[in-house]
Design a protein around this motif. Structure first.
Motif, PDB file in Angstrom:
ATOM      1  N   ALA A 212       6.497  11.923   2.673  1.00  0.00           N
ATOM      2  CA  ALA A 212       5.050  12.170   2.936  1.00  0.00           C
ATOM      3  C   ALA A 212       4.394  11.543   1.773  1.00  0.00           C
ATOM      4  CB  ALA A 212       4.856  13.805   2.927  1.00  0.00           C
ATOM      5  N   ARG A 213       2.958  11.169   1.922  1.00  0.00           N
ATOM      6  CA  ARG A 213       2.303  10.543   0.984  1.00  0.00           C
ATOM      7  C   ARG A 213       2.379  11.414  -0.302  1.00  0.00           C
ATOM      8  NH1 ARG A 213       0.764   8.018  -2.835  1.00  0.00           N
ATOM      9  NH2 ARG A 213      -1.328   7.013  -3.096  1.00  0.00           N
ATOM     10  N   SER A 214       2.233  12.900  -0.190  1.00  0.00           N
ATOM     11  CA  SER A 214       2.298  13.801  -1.082  1.00  0.00           C
ATOM     12  C   SER A 214       3.520  13.488  -1.975  1.00  0.00           C
ATOM     13  CB  SER A 214       2.213  15.192  -0.582  1.00  0.00           C
ATOM     14  OG  SER A 214       3.430  15.473   0.038  1.00  0.00           O
TER      15      SER A 214
ATOM     16  N   TYR B 206       2.394  10.735  -4.477  1.00  0.00           N
ATOM     17  CA  TYR B 206       1.346  11.170  -5.216  1.00  0.00           C
ATOM     18  C   TYR B 206       2.056  12.033  -6.440  1.00  0.00           C
ATOM     19  CZ  TYR B 206      -2.659  10.338  -2.228  1.00  0.00           C
ATOM     20  OH  TYR B 206      -3.566   9.720  -1.450  1.00  0.00           O
TER      21      TYR B 206
ATOM     22  N   GLU C  62       9.928   6.941   4.898  1.00  0.00           N
ATOM     23  CA  GLU C  62       9.920   8.162   5.668  1.00  0.00           C
ATOM     24  C   GLU C  62       9.993   9.394   4.859  1.00  0.00           C
ATOM     25  OE1 GLU C  62      13.525   8.061   7.873  1.00  0.00           O
ATOM     26  OE2 GLU C  62      13.104   6.094   9.185  1.00  0.00           O
TER      27      GLU C  62
ATOM     28  N   ALA D 134       5.123   5.098   2.265  1.00  0.00           N
ATOM     29  CA  ALA D 134       5.462   6.324   2.600  1.00  0.00           C
ATOM     30  C   ALA D 134       5.968   5.989   4.045  1.00  0.00           C
ATOM     31  CB  ALA D 134       4.119   7.106   2.784  1.00  0.00           C
ATOM     32  N   ALA D 135       5.423   5.404   4.846  1.00  0.00           N
ATOM     33  CA  ALA D 135       5.987   5.005   6.137  1.00  0.00           C
ATOM     34  C   ALA D 135       7.408   4.636   5.983  1.00  0.00           C
ATOM     35  CB  ALA D 135       5.059   4.175   6.881  1.00  0.00           C
ATOM     36  N   ARG D 136       7.618   3.494   5.206  1.00  0.00           N
ATOM     37  CA  ARG D 136       9.064   2.824   5.149  1.00  0.00           C
ATOM     38  C   ARG D 136       9.977   3.822   4.538  1.00  0.00           C
ATOM     39  NH1 ARG D 136       9.136  -3.149   2.783  1.00  0.00           N
ATOM     40  NH2 ARG D 136      11.117  -2.910   3.176  1.00  0.00           N
TER      41      ARG D 136
ATOM     42  N   LYS E  10       0.828  -1.266   0.064  1.00  0.00           N
ATOM     43  CA  LYS E  10       0.138  -0.103   0.053  1.00  0.00           C
ATOM     44  C   LYS E  10       0.928   1.336  -0.162  1.00  0.00           C
ATOM     45  CE  LYS E  10      -3.709  -1.916   2.625  1.00  0.00           C
ATOM     46  NZ  LYS E  10      -4.513  -1.910   3.607  1.00  0.00           N
ATOM     47  N   ALA E  11       0.234   2.212  -0.426  1.00  0.00           N
ATOM     48  CA  ALA E  11       0.894   3.508  -0.616  1.00  0.00           C
ATOM     49  C   ALA E  11       1.263   3.969   0.835  1.00  0.00           C
ATOM     50  CB  ALA E  11       0.174   4.597  -1.422  1.00  0.00           C
ATOM     51  N   THR E  12       0.435   3.967   1.662  1.00  0.00           N
ATOM     52  CA  THR E  12       0.846   4.430   2.770  1.00  0.00           C
ATOM     53  C   THR E  12       1.704   3.562   3.589  1.00  0.00           C
ATOM     54  OG1 THR E  12      -0.977   2.931   3.906  1.00  0.00           O
ATOM     55  CG2 THR E  12      -1.522   5.483   3.386  1.00  0.00           C
ATOM     56  N   ASP E  13       2.113   2.375   3.221  1.00  0.00           N
ATOM     57  CA  ASP E  13       3.251   1.461   3.899  1.00  0.00           C
ATOM     58  C   ASP E  13       4.669   2.035   3.244  1.00  0.00           C
ATOM     59  OD1 ASP E  13       1.408   0.007   5.216  1.00  0.00           O
ATOM     60  OD2 ASP E  13       1.266  -1.619   3.739  1.00  0.00           O
TER      61      ASP E  13
END
Length: 67
Positions: free
Chosen positions: A13-15, A18, A11, A7-9, A2-5
């Motif tokens: 931002a989700r932006s 995008y 470090e 982004a977290a891994r 997932k994109a959120t994963d």
């Protein structure tokens, strides 16, 4: 993944993800962090068609078999 994963891994931002997904510019540092988070890398190769020897080395062919 997932994109959120990612982004977290990475470090990041989700932006940033995008922007990358849209084809917008991001920094090389961000790109490498995102690739690393996805267990990926970039390999640079010489531009142009490979030689017969390079194809044989890459795909395990003998020069006699490539003809």
């Amino acid at each position: 993944m997932k994109a959120t994963d990612i982004a977290a891994r990475s470090e990041r931002a989700r932006s940033v993800l995008y922007r990358l997904e849209r084809g917008d510019d991001i920094t090389l540092t961000s790109l490498f962090d995102i690739l690393r988070a996805m267990d990926l890398t970039i390999r640079l190769e010489r531009l142009g068609m490979p030689t017969q020897e390079e194809v044989a080395a890459r795909f395990g062919q003998d020069e006699d078999d490539a003809s």
